[in-house]
Design a protein around this motif. Structure first.
Motif, PDB file in Angstrom:
ATOM      1  N   LEU A   6       0.828  -1.222   0.090  1.00  0.00           N
ATOM      2  CA  LEU A   6       0.080   0.041   0.036  1.00  0.00           C
ATOM      3  C   LEU A   6       1.025   1.263   0.206  1.00  0.00           C
ATOM      4  O   LEU A   6       0.449   2.097  -0.750  1.00  0.00           O
ATOM      5  CB  LEU A   6      -0.980  -0.030   1.378  1.00  0.00           C
ATOM      6  CG  LEU A   6      -1.734   1.100   1.242  1.00  0.00           C
ATOM      7  CD1 LEU A   6      -2.796   1.602   0.092  1.00  0.00           C
ATOM      8  CD2 LEU A   6      -2.587   1.173   2.495  1.00  0.00           C
ATOM      9  N   GLU A   7       1.826   1.237   0.793  1.00  0.00           N
ATOM     10  CA  GLU A   7       2.774   2.328   0.864  1.00  0.00           C
ATOM     11  C   GLU A   7       3.654   2.633  -0.465  1.00  0.00           C
ATOM     12  O   GLU A   7       3.685   3.751  -0.935  1.00  0.00           O
ATOM     13  CB  GLU A   7       3.870   1.975   1.789  1.00  0.00           C
ATOM     14  CG  GLU A   7       4.707   3.335   2.216  1.00  0.00           C
ATOM     15  CD  GLU A   7       4.125   4.328   3.049  1.00  0.00           C
ATOM     16  OE1 GLU A   7       4.084   5.574   2.502  1.00  0.00           O
ATOM     17  OE2 GLU A   7       3.341   4.058   3.812  1.00  0.00           O
ATOM     18  N   GLU A   8       4.069   1.533  -1.141  1.00  0.00           N
ATOM     19  CA  GLU A   8       4.632   1.404  -2.630  1.00  0.00           C
ATOM     20  C   GLU A   8       3.544   2.050  -3.536  1.00  0.00           C
ATOM     21  O   GLU A   8       3.756   3.046  -4.116  1.00  0.00           O
ATOM     22  CB  GLU A   8       4.965   0.129  -3.009  1.00  0.00           C
ATOM     23  CG  GLU A   8       5.822   0.189  -4.225  1.00  0.00           C
ATOM     24  CD  GLU A   8       6.193  -1.382  -4.582  1.00  0.00           C
ATOM     25  OE1 GLU A   8       6.804  -1.480  -5.444  1.00  0.00           O
ATOM     26  OE2 GLU A   8       5.771  -2.157  -3.669  1.00  0.00           O
ATOM     27  N   LEU A  24     -11.448   7.409  -1.961  1.00  0.00           N
ATOM     28  CA  LEU A  24     -12.359   6.292  -1.428  1.00  0.00           C
ATOM     29  C   LEU A  24     -13.565   6.686  -0.912  1.00  0.00           C
ATOM     30  O   LEU A  24     -14.725   5.931  -0.605  1.00  0.00           O
ATOM     31  CB  LEU A  24     -11.731   5.264  -0.687  1.00  0.00           C
ATOM     32  CG  LEU A  24     -10.538   4.482  -1.606  1.00  0.00           C
ATOM     33  CD1 LEU A  24      -9.702   3.807  -0.639  1.00  0.00           C
ATOM     34  CD2 LEU A  24     -11.042   3.722  -2.592  1.00  0.00           C
ATOM     35  N   GLY A  25     -13.791   8.058  -0.596  1.00  0.00           N
ATOM     36  CA  GLY A  25     -14.815   8.389   0.194  1.00  0.00           C
ATOM     37  C   GLY A  25     -14.879   7.806   1.747  1.00  0.00           C
ATOM     38  O   GLY A  25     -15.825   7.633   2.246  1.00  0.00           O
ATOM     39  N   CYS A  26     -13.894   7.635   2.259  1.00  0.00           N
ATOM     40  CA  CYS A  26     -13.844   7.137   3.493  1.00  0.00           C
ATOM     41  C   CYS A  26     -12.815   8.056   4.281  1.00  0.00           C
ATOM     42  O   CYS A  26     -12.141   8.902   3.992  1.00  0.00           O
ATOM     43  CB  CYS A  26     -13.024   5.549   3.657  1.00  0.00           C
ATOM     44  SG  CYS A  26     -11.444   5.641   3.315  1.00  0.00           S
ATOM     45  N   LYS A  44     -11.167  -6.021  -2.925  1.00  0.00           N
ATOM     46  CA  LYS A  44     -11.666  -5.111  -3.863  1.00  0.00           C
ATOM     47  C   LYS A  44     -11.075  -3.796  -4.238  1.00  0.00           C
ATOM     48  O   LYS A  44     -10.483  -3.178  -5.066  1.00  0.00           O
ATOM     49  CB  LYS A  44     -13.285  -4.976  -4.185  1.00  0.00           C
ATOM     50  CG  LYS A  44     -14.014  -6.212  -4.674  1.00  0.00           C
ATOM     51  CD  LYS A  44     -15.346  -5.807  -4.782  1.00  0.00           C
ATOM     52  CE  LYS A  44     -16.255  -7.076  -5.249  1.00  0.00           C
ATOM     53  NZ  LYS A  44     -17.503  -6.934  -5.536  1.00  0.00           N
ATOM     54  N   THR A  45     -10.668  -3.284  -2.763  1.00  0.00           N
ATOM     55  CA  THR A  45     -10.125  -1.899  -2.361  1.00  0.00           C
ATOM     56  C   THR A  45      -8.745  -2.133  -2.836  1.00  0.00           C
ATOM     57  O   THR A  45      -8.173  -1.388  -3.551  1.00  0.00           O
ATOM     58  CB  THR A  45     -10.393  -1.475  -1.124  1.00  0.00           C
ATOM     59  OG1 THR A  45     -11.886  -1.453  -0.995  1.00  0.00           O
ATOM     60  CG2 THR A  45      -9.702  -0.028  -0.986  1.00  0.00           C
ATOM     61  N   VAL A  52      -4.682   1.352 -10.076  1.00  0.00           N
ATOM     62  CA  VAL A  52      -4.579   2.752 -10.122  1.00  0.00           C
ATOM     63  C   VAL A  52      -2.743   2.980 -10.236  1.00  0.00           C
ATOM     64  O   VAL A  52      -2.445   3.695 -11.096  1.00  0.00           O
ATOM     65  CB  VAL A  52      -5.080   3.440  -9.140  1.00  0.00           C
ATOM     66  CG1 VAL A  52      -4.534   5.090  -9.208  1.00  0.00           C
ATOM     67  CG2 VAL A  52      -6.731   3.664  -9.466  1.00  0.00           C
ATOM     68  N   ALA A  53      -2.214   2.405  -9.411  1.00  0.00           N
ATOM     69  CA  ALA A  53      -0.755   2.392  -9.202  1.00  0.00           C
ATOM     70  C   ALA A  53      -0.105   1.848 -10.509  1.00  0.00           C
ATOM     71  O   ALA A  53       0.764   2.703 -10.913  1.00  0.00           O
ATOM     72  CB  ALA A  53      -0.068   1.571  -7.955  1.00  0.00           C
TER      73      ALA A  53
END
Length: 75
Positions: A6-8, A24-26, A44-45, A52-53
């Motif tokens: 995730l950080e990458e 994401l709207g969170c 899914k997230t 996207v990355a």
């Protein structure tokens, strides 16, 4: 997706946790929980973030090179 991945992805995307949360709207606290392994990233997230990355990484490789340092000057 691991917190490291995730950080990458955030680095590749040039996004902060706040930007991801907004997309994401969170709340940003959820993204921060993913980064510290306090919460699991939904599959899914994770797939969306990874996609996207990958897109951003590909697009970055296609970026025009001749614009670096250029400025607009009205004549």
């Amino acid at each position: 997706m691991t917190p490291e991945r995730l950080e990458e992805c955030l680095t590749i995307m040039r996004w902060s946790p706040e930007t991801l949360a907004e997309a994401l709207g969170c709340d940003v606290s959820l993204v921060e929980a993913w980064l510290t392994e306090e919460a699991e990233i939904p599959p899914k997230t994770a797939a969306w973030i990874d996609t996207v990355a990958q897109f951003m990484e590909t697009a970055d490789g296609m970026k025009p090179k001749g614009l670096k340092g250029k400025r607009f000057s009205a004549q």
